[in-house]
Structure formats: C-alpha cells, structure tokens
Design a protein around this motif. Sequence first.
Motif, PDB file in Angstrom:
ATOM      1  N   GLU A 214      42.579  36.456  50.409  1.00 17.01           N
ATOM      2  CA  GLU A 214      41.759  35.486  49.691  1.00 17.01           C
ATOM      3  C   GLU A 214      42.292  35.350  48.274  1.00 17.01           C
ATOM      4  O   GLU A 214      42.660  36.333  47.643  1.00 17.01           O
ATOM      5  CB  GLU A 214      40.309  35.936  49.673  1.00 17.01           C
TER       6      GLU A 214
ATOM      7  N   ARG B 160      42.271  33.240  44.335  1.00 14.41           N
ATOM      8  CA  ARG B 160      41.572  32.385  43.384  1.00 14.41           C
ATOM      9  C   ARG B 160      42.504  32.051  42.233  1.00 14.41           C
ATOM     10  O   ARG B 160      43.532  32.690  42.050  1.00 14.41           O
ATOM     11  CB  ARG B 160      40.308  33.060  42.875  1.00 14.41           C
TER      12      ARG B 160
ATOM     13  N   ILE C 172      36.997  30.737  45.567  1.00 18.64           N
ATOM     14  CA  ILE C 172      37.991  31.504  46.315  1.00 18.64           C
ATOM     15  C   ILE C 172      38.404  30.701  47.550  1.00 18.64           C
ATOM     16  O   ILE C 172      37.575  30.037  48.158  1.00 18.64           O
ATOM     17  CB  ILE C 172      37.389  32.856  46.755  1.00 18.64           C
TER      18      ILE C 172
ATOM     19  N   ASN D 188      40.895  31.089  51.203  1.00 21.75           N
ATOM     20  CA  ASN D 188      41.751  32.009  51.934  1.00 21.75           C
ATOM     21  C   ASN D 188      42.975  31.297  52.469  1.00 21.75           C
ATOM     22  O   ASN D 188      43.070  30.066  52.449  1.00 21.75           O
ATOM     23  CB  ASN D 188      40.985  32.757  53.029  1.00 21.75           C
TER      24      ASN D 188
ATOM     25  N   HIS E 178      36.741  41.465  47.560  1.00 22.81           N
ATOM     26  CA  HIS E 178      36.116  41.140  48.833  1.00 22.81           C
ATOM     27  C   HIS E 178      36.737  41.873  50.005  1.00 22.81           C
ATOM     28  O   HIS E 178      36.433  41.587  51.149  1.00 22.81           O
ATOM     29  CB  HIS E 178      36.195  39.634  49.077  1.00 22.81           C
TER      30      HIS E 178
END
Lengths: 391, 632
Positions: free
Chosen positions: B444, B446, B339, B341, B439
Amino acid sequence: MSLSDAGEKLYQELLKTTNASPEGLKKVFFQEDLAAFASDAAGSVAELMSLVAELSQAMLFRTSKLGGRLCWSIRPQSAAKAIKALNADEQTVYTYVEEAHEKGIWIKDVKKRTNINPTVVQKAMAKLESSRLVKSVKNVRNPAQKTYILFHLSPSEDVTGGSFFDAGDLDESLIEELSNLIIFHVRQQSWVDQKSKRPRRDLTPLSDDDEDDDHRHRTNAVHGKKRKLGASQHDTIDIEDSIPAPSRSALLHKEIQNDPVTAIVYPAYTRTYPTTASIHNFITTTDAIRATKAETLTVSEIQDIINVLVWDDKLEQVGTGGYRTVRGVNFRPPGFPTDEPEGEDGEGWAGNALTQAPCGRCPVFDLCHDSGPINAGSCTYFSEWLGDSLD
Amino acid sequence: MLCLAPASSCACPLTLLEQIFSTLAEYGRLTLQTLAQHMGVAPRRLRHAIGLLLEQQLVLRYAPEDGSPGFYSVDWRNAYGIVRQDNIIDLVKDRHGEGAGKLVGNILQLGSACVGDLVRAVENTKAPNHISETNGNSHEPSHPSYFADITTVSQVHAALRVLLRSGLVVKVTSRSYVAPTDLQEELEDIVKNAQFPDGKISGPKKQAEFKAAVNNLKRQWREADSYSDAKDLASRGSGVGPNKRLKLNGALTNGHAYGAESDDSGPRLSNELIVRVNHSRCALALRSQRLQQLAKRVLGPVTAAVYGALLRALESKCRNVRDDEIYETEEDEEAAQPIANVGEVAEILDPTIDLTSSIKGLGADENLANGAGKKRKKDRDDYADIGIKREDQSDSDGDQRSRGLTSYRDRSKRLTHIQAHLCILEEHFYTFCSRVRAHGGQNEWRVNFPTVTQKVILAELDTTISARFGKVSLRIVRMLREKGRLDEKQLSSRVMMRIKEVRSILTQLQFHGYMEAQELPKDNSRQPSRTIFLWFIDDARIQSSILQQTYKAMTRTIQRIEFERKEFQPVIAKADRSDVKNQEQNKLEMAEKQMLRDWREREERLWSQVSRMDDIVALLRDFSKKDVSLLS
C-alpha cells in the motif's frame, strides 16, 4: 655560551622526543615531563628550575601557557643562535610569530599585542624576514592583511585555503577537473548504460544519431526539442487541417522510445551508491590528477565539491550519504567546451513558460503599463517573439 | 486585473456584461441598486445581464431569506478559470478521450449547462457535419467531426457520467451561486437556530458540539450536492450492476469506451440536470500531471507513467487540494493522506508499457522465470529494446487450462514490477511516494502531497532563477536555502568561487528582489565597514513575486492578442462573412489566406503561452495550501 652537561643532555632528550612526536616543534612539556626526563640530573624542583632557566636563557626553551599551567617547548639550535643575535624588540616580535605557529599572525596584531612602537615592529619584522627567520604568506581569507609565519613552517589550510587555492588564488581549473572526474565516477557507478532504445529499423531515423557519443547525444536532445517546436508551429498554420491527436498510450510509447537518456536505473534499495569517502578514495588513487595534489586532498574538500555539484543539479543524494548523478547528466570528455552554451538569442534556454515569454525577459517589465508609453500593443519584444521583422 | 482581461475577451461582444464585471471587481459586493448607480444604468436592464453572468459562473449571489436585497460579487476563481480552459480540456482529452474533452469545452464555454442542451448540441451537429464533409475540405479525408468519438445521445450520457463520477464535472445547485463565506454563515445560523436555541456556543464543550454539528450539516449538504448514480439517473438501462465497473475501467485506460455501448440502452441523466466544471477538482488533476512531469525528468518516462497511475488512483480518494482539516503536526498531515494499493495502480496503468526494460535486472529476471522457448525469448528482448511489450499472441493459442495460470502469474509479476518502480520513486531524494507500513500490508502506498508539492514549487523557482540569472546564481540560491544566513566570505568559500564574482551576483539578485541582506553591526557606530552582512533568501517571497510577474505577463499576452486581432481585423472580418465561411480555400485570395494563416498562428502561439503560464500559476498558487489569495 655553552650549556652545562645536564642542560645539554636534557635538551638532546627533549629534541629526540620532539622529533618523534607528530606535533613537531609544537610539542610542549609540563613540569612533570621535564622532571621525568631529568630525574637523574635534577632531583629537586630547585635544580630543575635552574636547568630550565639556563635553557631559556640560551633561547633553546620557549615558555608558554597551556590550560593555565606553564609549559615549555624547545627550539632548534640554529634558531636559538639566530635569536640570540636579535635585540629585545626583535625577540619579542619573533616570539609572537612563533606562537602563532602555522596560522601565522597579522602584523597589525603584533603591533597591538607587543605594545611596541609600530615603526619599530615594522623594522624588526623586516630584519627577521631578511635573516630568514620569518616569511610572509598570503592569507586567502584576508588577502590584504600581511601575515607572517616562521620561515621553516608551511602555512596551514586556514591560511592557504586548502587544496583549491594556488598561491592564494582560487584554482578554478582544478575544481572543474575534479568535478568532472567525480561526475564520471558517480555516473559509472549509479546508472546502467544500455544500448539505445531506438531500434535500427525505427520509423524516425535521426541521421546524426550516435549513442556512443554522449555529448552529441545531448545536443541531439536540444535539437529534437527545437524540431518539435517547429513542427507544432507548423501544425497550427491551418487549424482545421490538424489531424486528430494520437492516443495517449501511443504518445507515451513514442516518448519512451525517443527518450534521449539511455541509462537505466538500478532497482531501489539494492545498491550502495558512491559515498564521499569512496569518491575520495577513487580520486586519490586514480592517476588522473597530480600525485602531490592528490595527497593533499581531504575528504571534506571532496565533500565541498560534491555539495556544489548537488546545488548545480549534477548529483543527487540517495539514501543516507550515497550519491548518484541526476538523470541525463553525463561525463564530459576532456577538451569539450565547458557547458552547453546558453543560447545567445535566448532560444536555447531551458526555463519555464514565464522566462520564455517576452514579459519574463522584459527589461522594462516594471514600467509596462496599460496606458503608459510601453504597453502590450506597442511592445517590440512581443513583435520580435512573434517573428516580425523589425523595421 | 488579470481576471478582467479574459472575462472581457470571453464576454467580448456583450459590453454590458464586461462593465458589470469590472464594476463588481472594483467595488466588491454590491446590491443590484448600488451596482446600477455605479454604472449609471437602469436596474431593469441589469437583471438579465447579471443572470447571464451567474450562468457563466462569473458572479456569485447572496440572497438573504428575509427579503432584503441580494448582494452580488465577483467569483474570482471561476473568472480566472477562463484562462485555464485550454489546459482543462487537454487534461480531459488525455484522460477520457477526445469526445469528452469537447464536451467539457462546451460546458466551459457556457459556464454551466444543462444536460438537455448538451445532448441537443450533439444532435444538431450531426446533420450539418455530414454536409460539410461532403462539400469541402476534401483534402483531409479523416476530418474530425465536432464530437470526434461522441456521436450518439447515449454516448453523451455515458461520457457525462464518467466525468461526473470523476468529479471533474459537478452538479450545479442553488448553493453553487453563493460565496463560500456566505454559505458558512448561513450554515452556522441554521445550526444555531435549530440546535442551540439559547444562542450560547462559547464554552469549550459547547463549541466542540457546535463545530461538529456544523460539519455534519456541511457534509449533508455536500452529499446532497454531489453526484451519485442512484439519485441522478432519470432512466436506467438493463445492466447497471457489474457492467458499470467494467465501463469505468475501459474509459480510464484508453478513453474510447463509448463506442462499445452505442446501443441506446445505457442509463440516462435527467435532461434538467445542470452541470459545470469543478475547478478545484481540475487543480487536483493538474497537480498529478505536474508531479508526473517532474518524476519523468528525474527518473524517466516509464517510472513516471507508474507514478501517474498511482496519483490517479489516489486522486479519486483525495478531497480537494485544500481540505478543511487543520493538522497539528506534519506527521498527522501525512497520515491523513489517502492510500492506494498496487492492484489499483495496475488497473489504471497502461498495460502495453514495458515495465521491465527501464530497471536493471528486472528484464533478465523475467526471462529466467519464463523458461519459454529460445525464439520467444529473443522476440521479447527485441521489443523490450524499444520499450514496448509485445502483446503476446503465442499465449492465445496455448491450451485453455494453462492460460488461467499464466494470466495469474503474469499479473503477480506485473505487480512486482510496479512495486519495483514505486520503490525507485520512494528511494529518490524527492520521496515521491512512500510505502505505508502501519497497515501491515506490503503493497500500500501513499504520497505526501504537501511536501512533494513544496519541492516541485522550489524546483520551479529554481528553473526561473537559473533561466534569468544563470546557473551560478542558482548554485548560490540553493546553497543559501540549505545553509541559512551567511556572510560573503563563508558564502564564496562554500560555492567555490571568487569573492568578487559572488559579490556581483549577490547584488544582482538583491536588486531583483530574490535575495536579502541582514545588517549586523559589530559596534554602535554602524559603519558599513564595521558591519557584517548576512545574506539569505526567502522562498515564499520569491514565490509570490514570480506569481505576480506571471499574472502580469499573462495579462499582457492576452492584451497582445486583442492588439493583434485589431491588426488583422479586415481579413478576419472577411473570413467571418457568411458567404466566405467554410469556403476559405476558394473565396479568399492568396495574400488573404496567408494573412489569415498568420493571424491564426499568432493567436495560437499567444494562447498556448498563456496556457503554459497558467501551469506556473496553478503550481505556485493552487497546489499548495499556503496561498489563499483566490480562495473561494
């Protein structure tokens, strides 16, 4: 032969209901329905039975089975009169064709089901056809099969193949027009046009640049690619002289500037892109296509075209059910050639490194072998590719 | 076959090396004695040559501890890596600057090199370079020196440190010469001997323990082998702490940060440290490049640049393209992806790119929020038109107090813009990236690499098919991919074509092995007329067949280079003569110069084609986990 008053009355009632119902002549009546219609004339079942028998005899009633129960539907009087003039075999054949409704029936099936001598069926069918009771239609799925339906019916979409078939033949120009129209519509809805990113006072003016003309623009892009290719070849002529490569960010900026696509995207999740239904709505309400044709177009037919466009990399799906054009795809104004020509010499090919290399297009690729008659050294395609003149 | 060609071209003058390599390739694992027998050469003569091959990372060695003779085998992956050299150098140049690219080129040429040698190479080239610059080539004033922007020893160290930290270059240890399967066995043996003296590892509980222990030791080894600033620096400069991070960032964004620390105070690597290029790490970086290219095609260069930054942010957190983990379901696999950010993306992204001009509404928004004078607004619009955000000078002469606020506001605005681009990437049909909601944080992101990679692979197959058989064939192929197995009639109605046309295309595709027909007899007689043929395509098969074709095409192209070299042999030999070298302009005749130019052009053209085909190989073979043909 004239009908009894009660029979006549029932028939007229049923005819009215039938005409009013959306099913038309396919409308069937069960015993209860008939009893309800003829409640004053025929109080008991036996009386009703005699009425039904009378009408059936007069060929005004057609008996069939639905869900395991007997039911009846009516025939128009003119048809009944014509049928009565037929002999028994012909009548049987007629009932089969009648039962098939708009789907039509293949003559071979009639022969099989009626158990009548095929030649007799053939003759009967010819007679029916000449007396304008049935007609033959072309089935798109099985063009070789002779299919018959009742004369006054128009064949269903299964038989004709839907709006995209013209007399049993695929109407390619219509499909193409519609595709183009859909692309135009979706393109308008899904990207924002902006002025060319290339400023007036740019360092690399392209003389034939015309941002209003999408088609020209596209060819421009192709030219640009070729030009770049040529330039890079030129660079390699003298390796030592090559100037240091421009920095990454400079390259990126140049790339952004020279991007031939002038459309910019809407922010994500803020826009409802055209759906099949809205595209269908646009197509049928615009006067770009013939009104009679537009009427028959269904949503699922439009969906079929959209699917093809997606497979052709013209449209792409966004979210659930929305469509937008693939970046760089543009509406082609009517009258322009159908597509960018796939280069005769293979130069204009997109494709990848493999298909651009001589081996990727080699017709004798599988025969090529280290010590065979064809190998890397003797290969003429390589020579051609490297720019040797063949002599 | 393919590996032989580049290996021979690289070890060209040393025919013995070539022989060893091809013998090993043919027979597999051999001891030195059997190898000598196969080749008919004395083992004594082989020893040195094999040493060279080991150094070039082309051969793997396995030496059992009990003193029995060691085995040698070919390292296929590294041998293939030779044809990838150009791509790797380009990649490093792109990311870490011209000088780093040259450095990596050097390492690649040597296979593995110790830091001392690399440093010496720079020192040596400095002197002659000045001479040649004064002598000839006067028509090119800005003639690039050997290391374009690496001229001092400390710059070499700095560049190497950056490369080591990025993982593109790794340390060579004794374990690097051993095949991974051998390593695994050795590992298991050690664990068995140390922790399971009774040799029982079969029960479910025991097996789990054993696996954990093996993985533990493996991790220890990996950590020992991997580079770290703390262990591997021979001497330390003064400001390692906060300074280091700054340098790293500078190097990432523009790649020209080495000049900044030209003083010799930077930390140094040990001269004995041996380094090599890590091919699997390079595959990772090449994958990012490839994904970015696709994004550019479908969403434009600006968004692609943002995507590229995201990919680079993720890259440092990825392990190799194939990691050891096996996931139960696709969701698990997705959840295991790293991940990043938005802040990290913003740090990597080139700050001069105008993020606003390529999304409707963003630019206008900014102008409203700015509330600045009319002139400035107009100014900015002008530049937004060409896609470059002007570096605002007006900010610098504003008063100091408001500048802090402005920069803070600018940053948050920039993050919002980056998010907007990432959203577009997420919204796209390919789902280039996705927001991580688990989260809690909103920013964030991915990338689900396996699925995106698969989509890129399919796009590549599509390109090949469309280039070979035309757009209409592509339509049919994509339709079948979506719908599964269909017979002719359904097929033709779905693609809206006449059945006759479809039939000829299907036959053509079947002939070339892109399409299959399944026979479905209606009755026992199995007559063709009473049989339904269901057509379908098998992507995995197409993928492997295209991969094989690409291998063959690459081999042929490389062989053609050799052929061309022979054609031009006389003039090449003349240009290589010591009295002509470096003075081609004066000493060669017009026709010869033309020939030389011609030859160089051809060589360049053929090699660049090889590199481009390598892109296909990388995509079809290295980026997906499924192909294990060259696992090493």
